[in-house]
Write an enzyme that holds these catalytic residues in place. Sequence first.
Site, PDB file in Angstrom:
ATOM      1  N   GLY A   5      55.133 126.687  13.886  1.00 30.13           N
ATOM      2  CA  GLY A   5      56.229 126.345  12.997  1.00 30.13           C
ATOM      3  C   GLY A   5      57.589 126.907  13.375  1.00 30.13           C
ATOM      4  O   GLY A   5      58.617 126.315  13.087  1.00 30.13           O
ATOM      5  N   ARG A  35      50.444 139.037   5.936  1.00 31.67           N
ATOM      6  CA  ARG A  35      51.209 139.634   7.043  1.00 31.67           C
ATOM      7  C   ARG A  35      52.273 140.560   6.464  1.00 31.67           C
ATOM      8  O   ARG A  35      53.381 140.124   6.129  1.00 31.67           O
ATOM      9  CB  ARG A  35      51.824 138.529   7.898  1.00 31.67           C
ATOM     10  N   LYS A  46      41.826 121.139  12.926  1.00 30.75           N
ATOM     11  CA  LYS A  46      42.134 122.419  13.584  1.00 30.75           C
ATOM     12  C   LYS A  46      41.769 123.597  12.677  1.00 30.75           C
ATOM     13  O   LYS A  46      42.174 123.620  11.509  1.00 30.75           O
ATOM     14  CB  LYS A  46      43.634 122.469  13.912  1.00 30.75           C
ATOM     15  N   HIS A  65      43.478 130.617  14.440  1.00 33.87           N
ATOM     16  CA  HIS A  65      44.914 130.634  14.182  1.00 33.87           C
ATOM     17  C   HIS A  65      45.585 131.802  14.909  1.00 33.87           C
ATOM     18  O   HIS A  65      46.565 132.378  14.429  1.00 33.87           O
ATOM     19  CB  HIS A  65      45.168 130.739  12.668  1.00 33.87           C
ATOM     20  N   ARG A 104      45.875 135.167  12.932  1.00 39.42           N
ATOM     21  CA  ARG A 104      46.998 135.311  12.005  1.00 39.42           C
ATOM     22  C   ARG A 104      46.626 135.105  10.538  1.00 39.42           C
ATOM     23  O   ARG A 104      47.449 135.355   9.676  1.00 39.42           O
ATOM     24  CB  ARG A 104      48.092 134.293  12.363  1.00 39.42           C
ATOM     25  N   SER A 157      43.476 130.441  20.654  1.00 41.41           N
ATOM     26  CA  SER A 157      43.578 131.810  20.130  1.00 41.41           C
ATOM     27  C   SER A 157      43.329 132.864  21.216  1.00 41.41           C
ATOM     28  O   SER A 157      42.177 133.116  21.588  1.00 41.41           O
ATOM     29  CB  SER A 157      42.637 132.072  18.952  1.00 41.41           C
ATOM     30  N   GLY A 158      44.414 133.407  21.720  1.00 41.58           N
ATOM     31  CA  GLY A 158      44.316 134.547  22.627  1.00 41.58           C
ATOM     32  C   GLY A 158      44.307 134.227  24.112  1.00 41.58           C
ATOM     33  O   GLY A 158      44.108 135.125  24.924  1.00 41.58           O
ATOM     34  N   ARG A 164      45.709 133.962  27.557  1.00 43.29           N
ATOM     35  CA  ARG A 164      46.902 134.493  28.238  1.00 43.29           C
ATOM     36  C   ARG A 164      46.825 134.364  29.754  1.00 43.29           C
ATOM     37  O   ARG A 164      47.800 134.633  30.438  1.00 43.29           O
ATOM     38  CB  ARG A 164      47.107 135.978  27.889  1.00 43.29           C
ATOM     39  N   GLY A 214      49.475 128.865  22.144  1.00 42.92           N
ATOM     40  CA  GLY A 214      50.501 128.992  21.101  1.00 42.92           C
ATOM     41  C   GLY A 214      51.595 129.946  21.535  1.00 42.92           C
ATOM     42  O   GLY A 214      52.670 129.551  21.978  1.00 42.92           O
TER      43      GLY A 214
HETATM   44  C1  LIG Z   1      54.553 131.809  15.302  1.00 43.21           C
HETATM   45  C2  LIG Z   1      53.368 130.921  15.089  1.00 43.21           C
HETATM   46  C3  LIG Z   1      53.462 129.859  14.216  1.00 43.21           C
HETATM   47  C4  LIG Z   1      52.354 129.026  14.009  1.00 43.21           C
HETATM   48  N1  LIG Z   1      52.476 127.958  13.181  1.00 43.21           N
HETATM   49  C5  LIG Z   1      51.433 127.117  13.034  1.00 43.21           C
HETATM   50  C6  LIG Z   1      51.572 125.943  12.243  1.00 43.21           C
HETATM   51  O1  LIG Z   1      52.623 125.679  11.682  1.00 43.21           O
HETATM   52  N2  LIG Z   1      50.482 125.125  12.122  1.00 43.21           N
HETATM   53  C7  LIG Z   1      49.300 125.410  12.750  1.00 43.21           C
HETATM   54  O2  LIG Z   1      48.346 124.639  12.642  1.00 43.21           O
HETATM   55  N3  LIG Z   1      49.154 126.501  13.519  1.00 43.21           N
HETATM   56  C8  LIG Z   1      50.184 127.350  13.676  1.00 43.21           C
HETATM   57  N4  LIG Z   1      50.047 128.453  14.482  1.00 43.21           N
HETATM   58  C9  LIG Z   1      48.769 128.694  15.170  1.00 43.21           C
HETATM   59  C10 LIG Z   1      48.760 128.025  16.537  1.00 43.21           C
HETATM   60  O3  LIG Z   1      48.726 126.628  16.421  1.00 43.21           O
HETATM   61  C11 LIG Z   1      47.562 128.456  17.380  1.00 43.21           C
HETATM   62  O4  LIG Z   1      46.380 128.231  16.661  1.00 43.21           O
HETATM   63  C12 LIG Z   1      47.626 129.909  17.814  1.00 43.21           C
HETATM   64  O5  LIG Z   1      48.940 130.290  18.097  1.00 43.21           O
HETATM   65  C13 LIG Z   1      46.764 130.108  19.041  1.00 43.21           C
HETATM   66  O6  LIG Z   1      46.740 131.433  19.438  1.00 43.21           O
HETATM   67  P1  LIG Z   1      47.695 132.033  20.589  1.00 43.21           P
HETATM   68  O7  LIG Z   1      49.040 132.161  19.985  1.00 43.21           O
HETATM   69  O8  LIG Z   1      47.062 133.353  20.859  1.00 43.21           O
HETATM   70  O9  LIG Z   1      47.664 131.084  21.751  1.00 43.21           O
HETATM   71  C14 LIG Z   1      51.142 129.298  14.687  1.00 43.21           C
HETATM   72  C15 LIG Z   1      51.057 130.364  15.576  1.00 43.21           C
HETATM   73  C16 LIG Z   1      52.155 131.175  15.788  1.00 43.21           C
HETATM   74  C17 LIG Z   1      52.033 132.301  16.789  1.00 43.21           C
END
Ligand SMILES: Cc1cc2nc3c(=O)[nH]c(=O)nc-3n(C[C@H](O)[C@H](O)[C@H](O)COP(=O)(O)O)c2cc1C
Length: 410
Positions: A83, A168, A258, A282, A285, A314-315, A317, A336
């Site tokens: 987002g 958070r 998702k 996610h 998060r 998720s994760g 790198r 992400g």
């Molecule tokens: C800053 C941020 C904002 C995110 N916003 C959304 C969102 O709006 N919708 C969503 O489905 N996932 C959101 N995610 C989750 C990502 O789509 C994804 O699942 C996640 O970042 C994957 O992990 P990674 O950051 O370790 O690659 C967000 C993640 C981050 C870091």
Amino acid sequence: MGSVDRAYNIADLRNIALKRVPKGLFEFVDRGTEDEVSLRHNRAVFERIRFKPRTLVDVSKRSQEITLFGKRHKMPLIIAPTGTAGLMWYQGEIALARAAADAGIPFTLATGSMTAMETVAKEAGGTLWFQLYMWPDRSLSHKLVERAKAAGYEALVVTVDGVVPGNREYNLRNGFTIPFTFTRRNITDVLLHPRWMFGVLGRYLVTTGMPRYQNYPTDIKYRITAGPMGRSSMRTDSLSWDDLRALRKIWPHKLLVKGILHPQDATTAADCGADGVIVSNHGGRNLDGVISPIEALPEIADAVGKRVTVLVDSGFRRGSDVAKALALGAHGVQIGRPTLYGVAAGGEEGARRAIAIFRSEIDRVMALNGCRSIAEFTMEHLHAPDFHLRAADAVRPGLKLLDTAKAAER
Ligand SMILES: Cc1cc2nc3c(=O)[nH]c(=O)nc-3n(C[C@H](O)[C@H](O)[C@H](O)COP(=O)(O)O)c2cc1C
């Protein structure tokens, strides 16, 4: 040579991003939830899986191409919806989408983007997917889906693991809100980052005004009062499988779910007509203490991998992380934060750099494992004695079948 060219890995890009954006914003992107157990676990789990390479294979011709939903892509990556991409850089979503198009991989635009979906579609091109958070008023969400259809988005990604925002606490401490509002604390934070203040916030102020959720219907967009990031959401906690069935009826293209971590949920999603599932927590998060997607992946791939497309995030790198997931049965991997760090570090160029780092790392891992194509990565290339012991025997034959399916699809 720009500073992003001196980033040799994703951690280097993260370090540049750390200096460029205000602390409150960086923490919003970088951190997890509560005690961040899941955030750390997502990374730690990769270390429990090691490669068992094959050698004396002629790997002089290597291809990272995959096919998703009948379309060829140049790498096994997809940019995940985030987002706040538009707060990392002015219209950061366009920068990300252009970098993805250039690299030949799909980009997913988030419901909560700072740039309107129509603008991204017009400016970027490439393969565009749209991520949906369902709102309490379903008719408003369905209108959003109609807009995504009209704007040419090829897939709808329904996020199901964020029915309430994660806890958070750092966002509360940092006072970072959307729509952005000034507090004494974040004014100091912003003043300490003049490049971001002028280059990002300033550019919004002289064009579209305070950064807002541009996909929201106009009246709501201006009615929502600012709340700490992630807490001012319009999301609904009454989401159910009926909502997915309803979306299946109105969305004619590919539909993905998702945030799946349980094989039974993956099966139900497929039964409801989904074309794909994204195994995700996610990025650590939302729910702290949750299983890592990599741990959940083998069972889910075994349950639905022959019926629907299985993606994971998720994760991730390193290219080696991506290779491990592909060997465990994923058809593709979403990233992400890596591309968010990139875009914060240098806009489109930074996002390209993040993707290029993955490209070269995946290529090297392929060669050193004796793999010429993504389909050649299988469980046979992994050594994971303490990993998924319970599922290992059940999964192994399934994965063999899956490999055949993967090879056929690719
Ligand atoms: C800053 C941020 C904002 C995110 N916003 C959304 C969102 O709006 N919708 C969503 O489905 N996932 C959101 N995610 C989750 C990502 O789509 C994804 O699942 C996640 O970042 C994957 O992990 P990674 O950051 O370790 O690659 C967000 C993640 C981050 C870091």
